[in-house]
Design an enzyme around this catalytic site. Structure first.
Site, PDB file in Angstrom:
ATOM      1  N   LYS A  26       1.023  -1.131   0.158  1.00  0.00           N
ATOM      2  CA  LYS A  26       0.082  -0.156  -0.020  1.00  0.00           C
ATOM      3  C   LYS A  26       0.938   1.208   0.299  1.00  0.00           C
ATOM      4  O   LYS A  26       1.982   1.369   0.408  1.00  0.00           O
ATOM      5  CB  LYS A  26      -0.985   0.079   1.358  1.00  0.00           C
ATOM      6  N   GLY A  27       0.375   2.386  -0.436  1.00  0.00           N
ATOM      7  CA  GLY A  27       1.226   3.642  -0.422  1.00  0.00           C
ATOM      8  C   GLY A  27       1.214   4.080   0.785  1.00  0.00           C
ATOM      9  O   GLY A  27       0.691   3.968   1.936  1.00  0.00           O
ATOM     10  N   GLY A  28       2.800   4.648   1.202  1.00  0.00           N
ATOM     11  CA  GLY A  28       3.015   5.020   2.531  1.00  0.00           C
ATOM     12  C   GLY A  28       3.312   4.397   3.515  1.00  0.00           C
ATOM     13  O   GLY A  28       3.480   4.691   4.380  1.00  0.00           O
ATOM     14  N   VAL A  29       3.699   2.797   3.152  1.00  0.00           N
ATOM     15  CA  VAL A  29       4.169   2.009   4.401  1.00  0.00           C
ATOM     16  C   VAL A  29       5.641   1.694   4.241  1.00  0.00           C
ATOM     17  O   VAL A  29       5.997   0.925   5.224  1.00  0.00           O
ATOM     18  CB  VAL A  29       3.273   0.797   3.988  1.00  0.00           C
ATOM     19  N   LYS A  31       7.911   1.331   1.398  1.00  0.00           N
ATOM     20  CA  LYS A  31       8.234   0.334   0.395  1.00  0.00           C
ATOM     21  C   LYS A  31       9.639   0.779  -0.218  1.00  0.00           C
ATOM     22  O   LYS A  31      10.599  -0.179  -0.456  1.00  0.00           O
ATOM     23  CB  LYS A  31       7.064   0.319  -0.954  1.00  0.00           C
ATOM     24  N   THR A  32       9.829   2.127  -0.577  1.00  0.00           N
ATOM     25  CA  THR A  32      11.105   2.546  -1.025  1.00  0.00           C
ATOM     26  C   THR A  32      12.191   2.281   0.140  1.00  0.00           C
ATOM     27  O   THR A  32      13.390   1.805  -0.238  1.00  0.00           O
ATOM     28  CB  THR A  32      11.133   4.063  -1.321  1.00  0.00           C
ATOM     29  N   THR A  33      11.991   2.631   1.439  1.00  0.00           N
ATOM     30  CA  THR A  33      13.034   2.278   2.415  1.00  0.00           C
ATOM     31  C   THR A  33      13.208   0.884   2.426  1.00  0.00           C
ATOM     32  O   THR A  33      14.436   0.724   2.406  1.00  0.00           O
ATOM     33  CB  THR A  33      12.403   2.806   3.960  1.00  0.00           C
ATOM     34  N   ASP A  57       7.693   3.366  -9.742  1.00  0.00           N
ATOM     35  CA  ASP A  57       6.585   4.116  -8.985  1.00  0.00           C
ATOM     36  C   ASP A  57       6.546   5.565  -9.889  1.00  0.00           C
ATOM     37  O   ASP A  57       7.658   6.174  -9.695  1.00  0.00           O
ATOM     38  CB  ASP A  57       6.599   4.482  -7.767  1.00  0.00           C
ATOM     39  N   ASN A 270       6.459  -2.397   8.893  1.00  0.00           N
ATOM     40  CA  ASN A 270       7.441  -0.910   9.301  1.00  0.00           C
ATOM     41  C   ASN A 270       6.630  -0.512  10.276  1.00  0.00           C
ATOM     42  O   ASN A 270       5.575  -0.742  10.575  1.00  0.00           O
ATOM     43  CB  ASN A 270       7.556  -0.411   7.940  1.00  0.00           C
TER      44      ASN A 270
END
Length: 349
Positions: A26-29, A31-33, A57, A270
């Site tokens: 989901k957005g904001g969880v 993913k990039t980190t 993205d 996270n």
């Protein structure tokens, strides 16, 4: 199950055969980190191999995570020479495609060319299609290396995808199977109508070029489909936070991935507070809620690697901070031993 799987990603980091790792949720969880942390640990574990981290993205964050500007071409990460990053840029890629198309049609007043130029930027799913083209390019390089052909392209041991939120990612993962069916249909139709088109006159060589190119693409797409559904070569890491909506979307995504026959056996949770001995009432209340959903995940995903990552006191930016944080993907975070690290991250430059 009679045994509990390790709450780490060690099995993924040390799985020598993996070619593709997808990180999504989901957005904001985070993913990039998480994808950046996975890429950093792979690069540290195999210093003699090359790795590539690709952001698919539309709202790219890799440049922010590494405090370094990345673009449509792979660029080395400063401070980690065997890791490269790139951010798929639809506008730049479409410009390249239009330039290539001019070799077949040099008429600047062609209305079809003008219409395609206007349309391509706004086609739904264009980001997924361009990401898939990047996959095809690396499959081609892979095949050239296996055949012993000369190639100046870097051979990456593993490619990690920092994916878009769930819906975009699922569309992207459907592309190989869908394209394989479409190309098979096209091949069938071209066999039936090719002779008729030849009788109508002209364009025989161009038709042969097109059909030859289609066959080449079909071969690559079939190979992608085969690799994406092979658990020895591809895996998907789900990322979530310990809240109802995120847990619900994670379950939906896992069911969808299983329907694509894609391997998924790891979930990273996270932003956990670990606030048992914290005096902050809000933190304790939030941790109580997080523990409730963690318990549900423990029951629901007992045969998955469930990795619990802490909420840190500041942003995780820069290679050094990613190295510190990513260690918890391999060694579970212990609040009694590791609590000090939560506030020890360096200020991002």
């Amino acid at each position: 199950m009679d045994f509990e799987l390790e709450p780490t990603l060690e099995s993924i980091i040390h799985q020598d055969s993996l070619k593709w790792i997808f990180v999504g949720g989901k957005g904001g969880v985070g993913k990039t980190t998480t994808s950046s942390s996975v890429a950093v640990q792979l690069a540290l574990a195999y210093p003699n191999d090359e790795f590539l981290l690709i952001s698919t993205d539309p709202a790219h964050n890799l440049s922010d995570a590494f405090c370094q500007k990345f673009g449509k071409d792979a660029r080395k990460v400063e401070g980690l020479s065997n890791l490269s990053c790139m951010e798929i840029d639809p506008d730049a890629a479409m410009s390249d495609l239009q330039t290539q198309a001019q070799q077949y049609n040099n008429d600047p007043n062609d209305p079809l060319k003008s219409m395609m130029s206007d349309m391509t930027g706004s086609i739904p799913g264009i980001d997924e299609a361009l990401s898939f083209m990047e996959v095809l390019k690396h499959i081609k390089n892979q095949r050239a290396a296996d055949d012993g052909s000369e190639s100046n392209a870097i051979q990456y041991k593993t490619i990690i995808f920092d994916t878009a939120p769930t819906g975009h990612t699922l569309r992207f993962l459907q592309l190989p199977a869908t394209l394989e069916k479409l190309l098979a249909k096209f091949k069938d139709l071209s066999g039936k109508f090719g002779p008729m088109l030849n009788m109508l006159g002209g364009g025989t060589n161009q038709q042969q070029d097109i059909f030859s190119k289609m066959n080449e693409i079909q071969k690559s797409v079939s190979e992608v489909n085969e690799q994406f559904t092979n658990p020895d070569m591809t895996t998907f890491i789900c990322v979530c936070i310990s809240e109802f909506l995120s847990l619900y979307e994670t379950e939906r995504m896992i069911q969808e991935l299983m329907s694509y026959n894609m391997d998924v056996n790891s979930i990273v949770v996270n932003q956990l507070l670990f606030a048992e001995e914290d005096d902050c009432k809000r933190c304790q209340s939030r941790w109580k809620m997080q523990k409730k959903y963690l318990d549900q995940m423990g029951e629901l995903y007992e045969d998955y690697h469930l990795v619990k990552m802490p909420l840190l006191g500041s942003e995780i930016r820069g290679v050094n901070n990613l190295k510190k944080f990513s260690k918890f993907l391999l060694k579970p975070y212990d609040p009694k031993v590791d609590k000090a690290l939560v506030f020890e991250l360096e200020e991002a430059k």
